[in-house]
Design a protein around this motif. Structure first.
Motif, short mmCIF file in Angstrom:
data_model
loop_
_atom_site.label_atom_id
_atom_site.label_comp_id
_atom_site.label_asym_id
_atom_site.label_seq_id
_atom_site.Cartn_x
_atom_site.Cartn_y
_atom_site.Cartn_z
N ARG A 4 28.39 -19.60 -28.82
CA ARG A 4 29.28 -18.53 -29.28
C ARG A 4 30.01 -18.89 -30.55
NH1 ARG A 4 31.63 -17.92 -23.88
NH2 ARG A 4 33.42 -18.98 -24.79
N ALA A 5 30.46 -20.13 -30.64
CA ALA A 5 31.35 -20.50 -31.73
C ALA A 5 30.63 -21.12 -32.91
CB ALA A 5 32.39 -21.49 -31.20
N SER A 6 29.32 -21.18 -32.85
CA SER A 6 28.61 -21.90 -33.91
C SER A 6 28.32 -21.03 -35.11
CB SER A 6 27.30 -22.47 -33.37
OG SER A 6 26.44 -21.42 -33.00
N GLY A 7 28.40 -19.72 -34.96
CA GLY A 7 27.96 -18.85 -36.04
C GLY A 7 26.46 -18.69 -35.99
N ALA A 8 25.97 -17.58 -36.45
CA ALA A 8 24.55 -17.30 -36.40
C ALA A 8 23.88 -17.70 -37.71
CB ALA A 8 24.31 -15.82 -36.13
N PHE A 9 22.65 -18.19 -37.59
CA PHE A 9 21.84 -18.55 -38.76
C PHE A 9 20.78 -17.47 -38.92
CE2 PHE A 9 23.36 -22.81 -39.75
CZ PHE A 9 24.14 -23.06 -38.63
N PHE A 10 20.72 -16.93 -40.15
CA PHE A 10 19.87 -15.78 -40.41
C PHE A 10 18.59 -16.15 -41.13
CE2 PHE A 10 22.36 -11.93 -39.44
CZ PHE A 10 23.56 -12.51 -39.07
N GLY A 11 17.55 -15.40 -40.85
CA GLY A 11 16.34 -15.48 -41.64
C GLY A 11 16.47 -14.68 -42.92
N GLN A 12 15.42 -14.69 -43.71
CA GLN A 12 15.46 -14.02 -45.02
C GLN A 12 15.22 -12.53 -44.92
OE1 GLN A 12 13.48 -15.85 -48.24
NE2 GLN A 12 14.60 -17.75 -48.01
N GLY A 13 14.83 -12.07 -43.76
CA GLY A 13 14.70 -10.64 -43.55
C GLY A 13 13.28 -10.13 -43.75
N THR A 14 13.00 -9.02 -43.08
CA THR A 14 11.77 -8.25 -43.30
C THR A 14 12.18 -6.88 -43.79
OG1 THR A 14 10.47 -9.36 -41.60
CG2 THR A 14 9.79 -7.13 -42.22
N ARG A 15 11.69 -6.52 -44.97
CA ARG A 15 11.98 -5.17 -45.47
C ARG A 15 10.93 -4.22 -44.91
NH1 ARG A 15 15.28 -3.06 -48.64
NH2 ARG A 15 15.97 -5.00 -49.62
N LEU A 16 11.37 -3.30 -44.07
CA LEU A 16 10.47 -2.32 -43.47
C LEU A 16 10.62 -1.00 -44.21
CD1 LEU A 16 8.52 -1.45 -41.18
CD2 LEU A 16 10.55 -0.79 -39.88
N PHE B 299 29.93 -11.31 -47.20
CA PHE B 299 30.20 -10.49 -46.03
C PHE B 299 31.18 -11.22 -45.10
CE2 PHE B 299 27.06 -7.19 -46.54
CZ PHE B 299 26.08 -7.78 -47.32
N CYS B 300 32.19 -10.49 -44.70
CA CYS B 300 33.12 -10.96 -43.67
C CYS B 300 32.62 -10.42 -42.33
CB CYS B 300 34.51 -10.43 -43.98
SG CYS B 300 35.80 -10.94 -42.86
N ALA B 301 32.75 -11.21 -41.27
CA ALA B 301 32.26 -10.77 -39.97
C ALA B 301 33.15 -11.33 -38.87
CB ALA B 301 30.81 -11.22 -39.74
N VAL B 302 33.20 -10.62 -37.74
CA VAL B 302 33.96 -11.08 -36.58
C VAL B 302 33.08 -11.03 -35.35
CG1 VAL B 302 36.12 -10.24 -37.54
CG2 VAL B 302 34.87 -8.83 -35.92
N SER B 303 33.41 -11.88 -34.40
CA SER B 303 32.80 -11.77 -33.08
C SER B 303 33.89 -11.97 -32.04
CB SER B 303 31.67 -12.77 -32.88
OG SER B 303 32.17 -14.09 -32.81
N GLU B 304 33.69 -11.37 -30.89
CA GLU B 304 34.67 -11.48 -29.81
C GLU B 304 34.61 -12.88 -29.24
OE1 GLU B 304 35.13 -9.28 -25.54
OE2 GLU B 304 34.40 -8.07 -27.21
N ALA B 305 35.77 -13.55 -29.18
CA ALA B 305 35.80 -14.97 -28.85
C ALA B 305 35.28 -15.25 -27.44
CB ALA B 305 37.22 -15.50 -29.00
N LYS B 306 35.50 -14.35 -26.51
CA LYS B 306 35.13 -14.66 -25.13
C LYS B 306 33.86 -13.95 -24.69
CE LYS B 306 39.46 -16.24 -23.46
NZ LYS B 306 40.79 -15.85 -23.59
N ALA B 307 33.20 -13.28 -25.58
CA ALA B 307 31.98 -12.56 -25.20
C ALA B 307 30.82 -13.53 -25.15
CB ALA B 307 31.70 -11.45 -26.20
N ALA B 308 29.89 -13.25 -24.28
CA ALA B 308 28.76 -14.16 -24.10
C ALA B 308 27.80 -14.13 -25.27
CB ALA B 308 28.02 -13.79 -22.82
N GLY B 309 27.63 -12.97 -25.87
CA GLY B 309 26.53 -12.81 -26.81
C GLY B 309 26.80 -13.18 -28.25
N ASN B 310 28.08 -13.32 -28.65
CA ASN B 310 28.38 -13.68 -30.04
C ASN B 310 27.87 -12.64 -31.02
OD1 ASN B 310 29.54 -15.43 -31.95
ND2 ASN B 310 27.55 -16.30 -32.45
N LYS B 311 27.89 -11.39 -30.65
CA LYS B 311 27.51 -10.32 -31.56
C LYS B 311 28.47 -10.30 -32.74
CE LYS B 311 29.05 -5.90 -31.12
NZ LYS B 311 29.25 -4.64 -30.41
N LEU B 312 27.93 -10.18 -33.94
CA LEU B 312 28.74 -10.12 -35.15
C LEU B 312 28.92 -8.68 -35.60
CD1 LEU B 312 27.05 -13.02 -37.12
CD2 LEU B 312 29.41 -13.01 -36.33
N THR B 313 30.16 -8.35 -35.97
CA THR B 313 30.44 -7.07 -36.60
C THR B 313 30.79 -7.36 -38.06
OG1 THR B 313 31.28 -6.14 -34.54
CG2 THR B 313 31.93 -5.04 -36.58
#
Lengths: 113, 115
Positions: free
Chosen positions: A98-110, B90-104
Motif C-alpha cells: 500500500r505504501a510503496s507507490g505504484a510503478f507504471f509502464g509506458q502505456g499502450t495507446r489504444l 501529477f499529484c495523486a492520493v491513495s487511502e491510507a488504510k485501503a487494501a488496494g492502494n488505488k490512486l486518485t
C-alpha cells in the motif's frame, strides 16, 4: 532497474472488436492495476488486482472489461467490444504494498476507429 | 472518496529558476500522497511520496514536497530547474488504510523550462 513493460505500445482497432492489452509487472510485486488517460483528461483508475482476484474496480470497469493473470508474469486487460470512447492511453502499474507507490509502464495507446 | 486539484495546468519557468507546483486534496480519511512525473512519450515515474512523519519529503532529481494537513496541500518544489525537467507532473492520493492502494490523480501540471 526493474520496470513494468507493456505491449503493444500502440494498437489501432475497429469499433466492436476485442482487444487485449498486455503487461509484465515487476516480478516481486503483489498488487496490479490498470489506469487509463483519455486525451486531455485525468489519469483514471480502472481496476486493482491482488491475490488472483479483483480487489477494487471503478464505474468505468463495466462488463466489457476483464483482467487476467494467466501465468506468473503477465497481467492482461481485455476489452470485449471496443467503443470509440475507449480510445485512450492505458497504463499498467504494480506495487509491492500500500505504501510503496505504484510503478507504471509506458502505456499502450489504444485508438478505436 | 478522494479528489485532487492541481491549480495550475501549465507553468512556464526559466532554467535555473525555482518552481512550485500546487496540489490540494480532499479526503474524509487519512491518505498517502504522491507526485509523479511523465516525460514526453513515457510512463509515469514516482518522484516522491508522503506516508507519515516529517512533513517535508525529498524525492529524486532534486524535488521536494511539503505536506500541510491544515491546508490539505502537498506542493512540489525545486529550487533550480533544468531543461530536462520539462514534463507533466501529477499529484495523486491513495487511502491510507485501503487494501488496494488505488490512486486518485489530479489533472496534471505541464512544466515548460525555457533557456
Amino acid at each position: 532497474e526493474p520496470e513494468v513493460t507493456q505491449t503493444p505500445s500502440h494498437q489501432v482497432t475497429q469499433m466492436g472488436q476485442e482487444v487485449i492489452l498486455r503487461c509484465v509487472p515487476i516480478s516481486n510485486h503483489l498488487y496490479f492495476y490498470w489506469y487509463r488517460q483519455i486525451l486531455g483528461q485525468k489519469v483514471e483508475f480502472l481496476v486493482s488486482f491482488y491475490n488472483n482476484e479483483i480487489s477494487e474496480k471503478s464505474e468505468i470497469f463495466d462488463d466489457q472489461f476483464s483482467v487476467e493473470r494467466p501465468d506468473g508474469s503477465n497481467f492482461t486487460l481485455k476489452i470485449r467490444s471496443t467503443k470509440l470512447e475507449d480510445s485512450a492511453m492505458y497504463f499498467c502499474a504494480s506495487s509491492s504494498g500500500r505504501a510503496s507507490g505504484a510503478f507504471f509502464g509506458q502505456g499502450t495507446r489504444l485508438t478505436v476507429v | 472518496a478522494q479528489s485532487v486539484t492541481q491549480l495550475d495546468s501549465q507553468v512556464p519557468v526559466f532554467e535555473e529558476a525555482p518552481v512550485e507546483l500546487r496540489c490540494n486534496y480532499s479526503s474524509s480519511v487519512s491518505v498517502y500522497l504522491f507526485w509523479y512525473v511523465q516525460y514526453p512519450n513515457q510512463g509515469l515515474q514516482l518522484l516522491l511520496k508522503y506516508l507519515s512523519g516529517s512533513t517535508l519529503v525529498k524525492g529524486i532529481n532534486g524535488f521536494e514536497a511539503e505536506f500541510n494537513k491544515s491546508q490539505t496541500s502537498f506542493h512540489l518544489r525545486k529550487p533550480s530547474v533544468h531543461i530536462s525537467d520539462t514534463a507533466e507532473y501529477f499529484c495523486a492520493v491513495s487511502e491510507a488504510k485501503a487494501a488496494g492502494n488505488k490512486l486518485t490523480f489530479g489533472g496534471g501540471t505541464r512544466v515548460l523550462v525555457k533557456p
